[in-house]
Motif scaffolding. Structure first.
Motif, PDB file in Angstrom:
ATOM      1  N   ASN A 159       0.796  -1.225   0.000  1.00 43.57           N
ATOM      2  CA  ASN A 159       0.000   0.000   0.000  1.00 43.57           C
ATOM      3  C   ASN A 159       0.831   1.280   0.000  1.00 43.57           C
ATOM      4  OD1 ASN A 159      -2.260  -1.659   0.110  1.00 43.57           O
ATOM      5  ND2 ASN A 159      -2.514  -1.457   2.330  1.00 43.57           N
ATOM      6  N   GLY A 160       2.139   1.134  -0.059  1.00 53.87           N
ATOM      7  CA  GLY A 160       2.998   2.313  -0.086  1.00 53.87           C
ATOM      8  C   GLY A 160       2.986   3.108   1.202  1.00 53.87           C
ATOM      9  N   GLU A 161       2.839   2.423   2.343  1.00 52.41           N
ATOM     10  CA  GLU A 161       2.760   3.112   3.634  1.00 52.41           C
ATOM     11  C   GLU A 161       4.127   3.310   4.286  1.00 52.41           C
ATOM     12  OE1 GLU A 161      -1.659   1.184   4.603  1.00 52.41           O
ATOM     13  OE2 GLU A 161       0.108   0.543   5.741  1.00 52.41           O
ATOM     14  N   LEU A 162       5.143   2.637   3.768  1.00 55.61           N
ATOM     15  CA  LEU A 162       6.490   2.783   4.309  1.00 55.61           C
ATOM     16  C   LEU A 162       7.207   3.941   3.615  1.00 55.61           C
ATOM     17  CD1 LEU A 162       7.648  -0.959   4.435  1.00 55.61           C
ATOM     18  CD2 LEU A 162       6.569   0.390   6.254  1.00 55.61           C
ATOM     19  N   TYR A 163       8.041   4.625   4.363  1.00 56.09           N
ATOM     20  CA  TYR A 163       8.852   5.699   3.780  1.00 56.09           C
ATOM     21  C   TYR A 163      10.134   5.824   4.591  1.00 56.09           C
ATOM     22  CZ  TYR A 163       6.798   8.567   7.534  1.00 56.09           C
ATOM     23  OH  TYR A 163       6.391   9.061   8.748  1.00 56.09           O
ATOM     24  N   ILE A 164      11.069   6.601   4.088  1.00 60.02           N
ATOM     25  CA  ILE A 164      12.390   6.677   4.700  1.00 60.02           C
ATOM     26  C   ILE A 164      12.767   8.119   5.004  1.00 60.02           C
ATOM     27  CG2 ILE A 164      14.864   6.217   4.363  1.00 60.02           C
ATOM     28  CD1 ILE A 164      14.036   3.904   2.539  1.00 60.02           C
ATOM     29  N   TYR A 178       0.339   4.744   9.078  1.00 61.58           N
ATOM     30  CA  TYR A 178      -0.812   3.842   9.039  1.00 61.58           C
ATOM     31  C   TYR A 178      -2.042   4.531   9.619  1.00 61.58           C
ATOM     32  CZ  TYR A 178      -3.706  -0.279   9.934  1.00 61.58           C
ATOM     33  OH  TYR A 178      -4.741  -1.190   9.960  1.00 61.58           O
ATOM     34  N   ASN A 179      -3.076   4.627   8.800  1.00 57.16           N
ATOM     35  CA  ASN A 179      -4.322   5.279   9.239  1.00 57.16           C
ATOM     36  C   ASN A 179      -4.086   6.680   9.795  1.00 57.16           C
ATOM     37  OD1 ASN A 179      -6.004   3.237   8.447  1.00 57.16           O
ATOM     38  ND2 ASN A 179      -6.213   2.320  10.478  1.00 57.16           N
ATOM     39  N   GLY A 180      -3.203   7.406   9.128  1.00 55.15           N
ATOM     40  CA  GLY A 180      -2.950   8.785   9.524  1.00 55.15           C
ATOM     41  C   GLY A 180      -2.005   8.958  10.685  1.00 55.15           C
ATOM     42  N   GLU A 181      -1.486   7.874  11.232  1.00 52.75           N
ATOM     43  CA  GLU A 181      -0.566   7.957  12.357  1.00 52.75           C
ATOM     44  C   GLU A 181       0.761   7.260  12.009  1.00 52.75           C
ATOM     45  OE1 GLU A 181      -2.307   6.392  15.871  1.00 52.75           O
ATOM     46  OE2 GLU A 181      -3.959   7.842  15.928  1.00 52.75           O
ATOM     47  N   VAL A 182       1.837   7.743  12.608  1.00 55.82           N
ATOM     48  CA  VAL A 182       3.152   7.133  12.406  1.00 55.82           C
ATOM     49  C   VAL A 182       3.348   6.038  13.449  1.00 55.82           C
ATOM     50  CG1 VAL A 182       5.644   7.500  12.381  1.00 55.82           C
ATOM     51  CG2 VAL A 182       4.113   9.244  11.436  1.00 55.82           C
ATOM     52  N   VAL A 183       3.598   4.821  12.989  1.00 57.20           N
ATOM     53  CA  VAL A 183       3.835   3.696  13.888  1.00 57.20           C
ATOM     54  C   VAL A 183       5.309   3.704  14.295  1.00 57.20           C
ATOM     55  CG1 VAL A 183       3.663   1.197  14.201  1.00 57.20           C
ATOM     56  CG2 VAL A 183       2.069   2.384  12.661  1.00 57.20           C
ATOM     57  N   ASP A 184       5.575   3.639  15.588  1.00 57.05           N
ATOM     58  CA  ASP A 184       6.944   3.662  16.090  1.00 57.05           C
ATOM     59  C   ASP A 184       7.699   2.414  15.611  1.00 57.05           C
ATOM     60  OD1 ASP A 184       9.306   3.571  17.710  1.00 57.05           O
ATOM     61  OD2 ASP A 184       8.296   4.820  19.197  1.00 57.05           O
ATOM     62  N   PRO A 185       8.915   2.599  15.046  1.00 51.91           N
ATOM     63  CA  PRO A 185       9.709   1.436  14.616  1.00 51.91           C
ATOM     64  C   PRO A 185       9.939   0.425  15.739  1.00 51.91           C
ATOM     65  CG  PRO A 185      10.671   3.455  13.775  1.00 51.91           C
ATOM     66  CD  PRO A 185       9.576   3.869  14.716  1.00 51.91           C
TER      67      PRO A 185
END
Length: 246
Positions: free
Chosen positions: A5-10, A34-41
């Motif tokens: 879905n192209g949700e990953l970025y760098i 994800y769903n408008g929020e950044v998921v902590d690595p």
């Protein structure tokens, strides 16, 4: 689905030479929207490790970094080396080295513009790691050990593997200007690396006193909020142009 879905970025966090404060490289840091929020690595990377999806994630990151390097090169951006983390689990894949080299070749990027960061755990499987690292180094890649000193590897590994760089863990850098034990450990790692002909990057440099202590100890370069937060690709390019002016 995050990859599909192209949700990953760098984002890219600059690494600077402590003496000149010129940019020498950057670490590629994975993010997930994800769903408008950044998921902590810290949340999603362990899940990727446990599910073995980390292999696909590693390869996506390397491909995206190569694509970005090629784009930067075509715009005339000063060439710097980008560090990419490769999971210890990825080293269990027999074709790992060949797969990474294929990705780099497909993007026509010079291997000298890339650094592969590994953890000390990779070195535990001695024969496999030695073979794969030798292939990657012969190809032209730089090898760095991340969070050095926090694992359980034997120091003898440093002379038995083709290692170019050690990264001092944030846990040691935090107290390097105020805690005698952290200062002693940091100085020992820097001295060890220099005598073995390796460079040293200090992670998590946040205050000027840490920079000064590391520079005085002979550390080559630093990475942390004192210099810059992780930046989106376009912001990093502008930051690099601004900080590497003649």
């Amino acid at each position: 689905r995050a990859i599909e879905n192209g949700e990953l970025y760098i984002h890219y966090q600059p690494q600077v030479n402590l003496e000149s404060q010129r940019v020498i490289g950057a670490e590629a840091l994975l993010r997930w929207q994800y769903n408008g929020e950044v998921v902590d690595p810290v949340v999603f990377i362990p899940v990727a490790e446990q599910s073995n999806l980390i292999v696909a994630v590693d390869e996506w990151v390397l491909g995206e970094v190569c694509r970005q390097i090629d784009k930067w090169n075509k715009t005339g951006l000063p060439a710097v080396r980008i560090s990419v983390n490769i999971s210890a689990r990825h080293f269990r894949k027999e074709s790992m080295a060949a797969d990474l080299m294929q990705i780099i070749n497909a993007h026509r990027v010079s291997p000298q513009q890339l650094c592969i960061e590994i953890t000390e755990g990779v070195l535990m499987d001695f024969e496999r790691a030695q073979r794969m690292l030798a292939e990657l180094v012969a190809f032209g890649l730089v090898i760095s050990i991340d969070d050095f000193g926090t694992g359980f590897s034997s120091l003898s590994y440093l002379k038995r593997f083709p290692i170019h760089e050690l990264k001092i863990a944030r846990s040691f850098v935090d107290g390097i200007s105020s805690n005698a034990d952290d200062r002693a450990i940091g100085s020992a790692i820097i001295s060890l690396a220099r005598h073995l002909g390796m460079s040293v990057v200090a992670e998590g440099v946040e205050i000027a006193d840490q920079h000064a202590e590391l520079d005085a100890s002979g550390c080559h370069s630093g990475q942390g909020y004192l210099y810059s937060r992780p930046l989106p690709p376009d912001d990093f390019a502008e930051w690099l142009r601004t900080h590497n002016l003649p």
